[in-house]
Design an enzyme around this catalytic site. Sequence first.
Site, mmCIF file in Angstrom:
data_model
loop_
_atom_site.group_PDB
_atom_site.id
_atom_site.type_symbol
_atom_site.label_atom_id
_atom_site.label_comp_id
_atom_site.label_asym_id
_atom_site.label_seq_id
_atom_site.Cartn_x
_atom_site.Cartn_y
_atom_site.Cartn_z
ATOM 1 N N LYS A 33 0.847 -1.188 0.000
ATOM 2 C CA LYS A 33 0.000 0.000 0.000
ATOM 3 C C LYS A 33 0.891 1.250 0.000
ATOM 4 O O LYS A 33 1.882 1.320 0.714
ATOM 5 C CB LYS A 33 -0.908 0.020 1.232
ATOM 6 C CG LYS A 33 -2.008 -1.010 1.205
ATOM 7 C CD LYS A 33 -2.877 -0.963 2.445
ATOM 8 C CE LYS A 33 -3.828 0.208 2.438
ATOM 9 N NZ LYS A 33 -4.831 0.124 3.518
ATOM 10 N N GLU A 87 -18.931 -9.424 9.257
ATOM 11 C CA GLU A 87 -19.977 -8.870 10.117
ATOM 12 C C GLU A 87 -20.918 -9.945 10.648
ATOM 13 O O GLU A 87 -21.373 -9.858 11.799
ATOM 14 C CB GLU A 87 -20.771 -7.808 9.348
ATOM 15 C CG GLU A 87 -20.004 -6.539 9.039
ATOM 16 C CD GLU A 87 -19.171 -6.627 7.772
ATOM 17 O OE1 GLU A 87 -18.461 -5.660 7.453
ATOM 18 O OE2 GLU A 87 -19.231 -7.684 7.095
ATOM 19 N N ARG A 118 -25.259 -6.358 6.441
ATOM 20 C CA ARG A 118 -24.743 -7.636 5.955
ATOM 21 C C ARG A 118 -24.969 -8.769 6.958
ATOM 22 O O ARG A 118 -24.812 -9.938 6.623
ATOM 23 C CB ARG A 118 -23.246 -7.505 5.648
ATOM 24 C CG ARG A 118 -22.891 -6.258 4.852
ATOM 25 C CD ARG A 118 -21.461 -6.256 4.404
ATOM 26 N NE ARG A 118 -21.320 -7.045 3.184
ATOM 27 C CZ ARG A 118 -20.154 -7.242 2.561
ATOM 28 N NH1 ARG A 118 -19.042 -6.758 3.051
ATOM 29 N NH2 ARG A 118 -20.114 -7.952 1.463
#
Length: 680
Positions: free
Chosen positions: A306, A392, A420
């Site tokens: 990243k 989740e 979700r």
Amino acid sequence: MDSSKDQNAASPIPTFGRFPALDRVRVPADLRNLSVEQLKQLADELRAETVDAVSTTGGHLGASLGVVELTVALHAVFDTPDDRVIWDVGHQAYPHKILTGRRERIRTLRQPGGLSGFTRRSESEYDPFGAAHSSTSISAGLGMAVAHHLRAEDDPSYRERNVIAVIGDGSISAGMAYEAMNNAAVAGPGAERLIVILNDNEMSIAPPVGAMSNYLSRLMSSRKFMELRELAGKFVKKLPAPVERTARKADEYARGMITGGTLFEELGFYYVGPVDGHDLPQLVNILRNLRDTDKGPILLHVITEKGHGYRPAENAGDKYHAVAKFNVITGEQKKGPAGPPSYTSVFARELVRRAQTDKRLTAVTAAMPSGTGLDAFARNYPERFFDVGIAEQHAVTFAAGMATEGLRPFCAIYSTFLQRAYDQVMHDVVLQNLPVRFAIDRAGLVGADGATHAGSFDIAYLGCLPGMTIMAPSDELELLHMTATAAEFDEGPIALRYPRGNGLGLDLPAEGQVLEIGRGRMIREMGRQSGAQTGGIAILSLGPRLGACLQAADILAAQGLPPTVADARFAKPIDTALVENLARNHEVLITIEEGSEGGFGALVCHHLARTGLLDKVRFRPMTLPDRFIDHNTQDAQYDEAGLSAPHIVATALNALGVSATGIGDMLGATLPNRATGTKS
């Protein structure tokens, strides 16, 4: 890899207009006749353009910088948009947008009326699937691949496409990704055109990347090696059963020791990797090999960094995951002056304080420790903090399990992501009446992240569940009290929803107070004062719209129509005594909430209907409109939604039959027609 990293980091960032290779690219097809050296120059310029653009808009920079070479290689090798490339989550797709005809608009990224911060089907034919919630790419890609095969069978002129799903190491932690991979092996014809690229930029799930690894990846992706493995497989099948099983296991474990890919192979994928994601020549060669084979489904494991190639991002702890506008040379972010504490930090402060004396209190999040404020809890009580990754569904049931054993779990999840785990909320928590505390961050409209991340629906989808308690603070002081209330509430599930952004700057006590469940509060009681021109207006607010309600009350009072203003505090159970009092003693009752239709206003309406009071008062619920609201500032979004002070005034006057003409002009606002969504 290190030498190229130093070279990229040391090179100056060119200014816009000084990108000769990039300037020649209008569509991805322009890349397909370029040499590898030309592609490398293009990648350098693409990285520079990405940095320069995001410096003016803010956004998700680090992930985009990490996939520059991969983006160039994909568009140079595959026939996009006919070949489908799906980015998962989508916030790493800024370089992709620049290469696919959106470069001239890239500096409108996340701005009002500008490009979305995620992929969007309506934005470009090069975005085959909208992705702002993670872990959907493999499922969608498999569906596309199977659809292509079925269409090709029906129409001989239809060419089967390659489908490439680029999924991050965080996104692949979600169960949905494994459900899709498990199905891919048995989905039938079409699945062999699916290529999953695992973009691994953080998790240590692979051996070191180097020359030997690159060599092995090229070897395993080559047609000769694949054909050799296929021939060996046919030979093994002819051996006696015990020998066949032994030979297969030897093959699996040999490849597993070399590549780390045994898990993916067990799921039915041909594993290739790990590959240096910043080595463009290697990427191009390997992708060409994979493009030309039908031995899929295939998983290509790519190691990236990243923030790669931009030193301030490389040196930052979060690799510039999400940034405000910044200085390109120094990397310094241009953040505004320090204001009141955020709602998130107020919640976290009270949670940490309560955990000092309550050892039963635990905290669970799904890959968002800093976003939900639980990083502060983790620093103080690491043994009671659990980040379960992008999962989740697991987070909710994990918290439910804790609750069965007497703990007091707080499950902190953004409103948009809690969607979700809806079945887990219903079946594993509510049905069993377990005292899980849901801290629902980013409730309401969220600004630049737009409709995909708006917390528009939680009141409606939680309010219909029996036994659920829902709180919504009007300011940060109320949030402090509601956090304390949730911590002490053991009678069943409870949720507190609070917005993105900063509070009002109120003085906060050392600790929150426990509120009486289901009791609102009067803020102004002025509906039938002498001098009022009519029977009176009552405004019942849930959540942070209270400030707009008070502004509207001042305007109405100036017109000789001083209203009563109340704060509901609880969406469920509603304060029936307060609602009945307002309905009986006022001609007009307005409810207002930062949520969709079917939420708090609907619950109030049902109660009024059951008690016969709906016939005695002009009831007007104000909610978010029945459409999605695009990215903008939060204030502009609420104005567009018709939930600002002028709209409250207009709603009250219209209910009384009084003309609202001039109210919008007086306040510099444009009042929408809520029935049509048009402005007048």
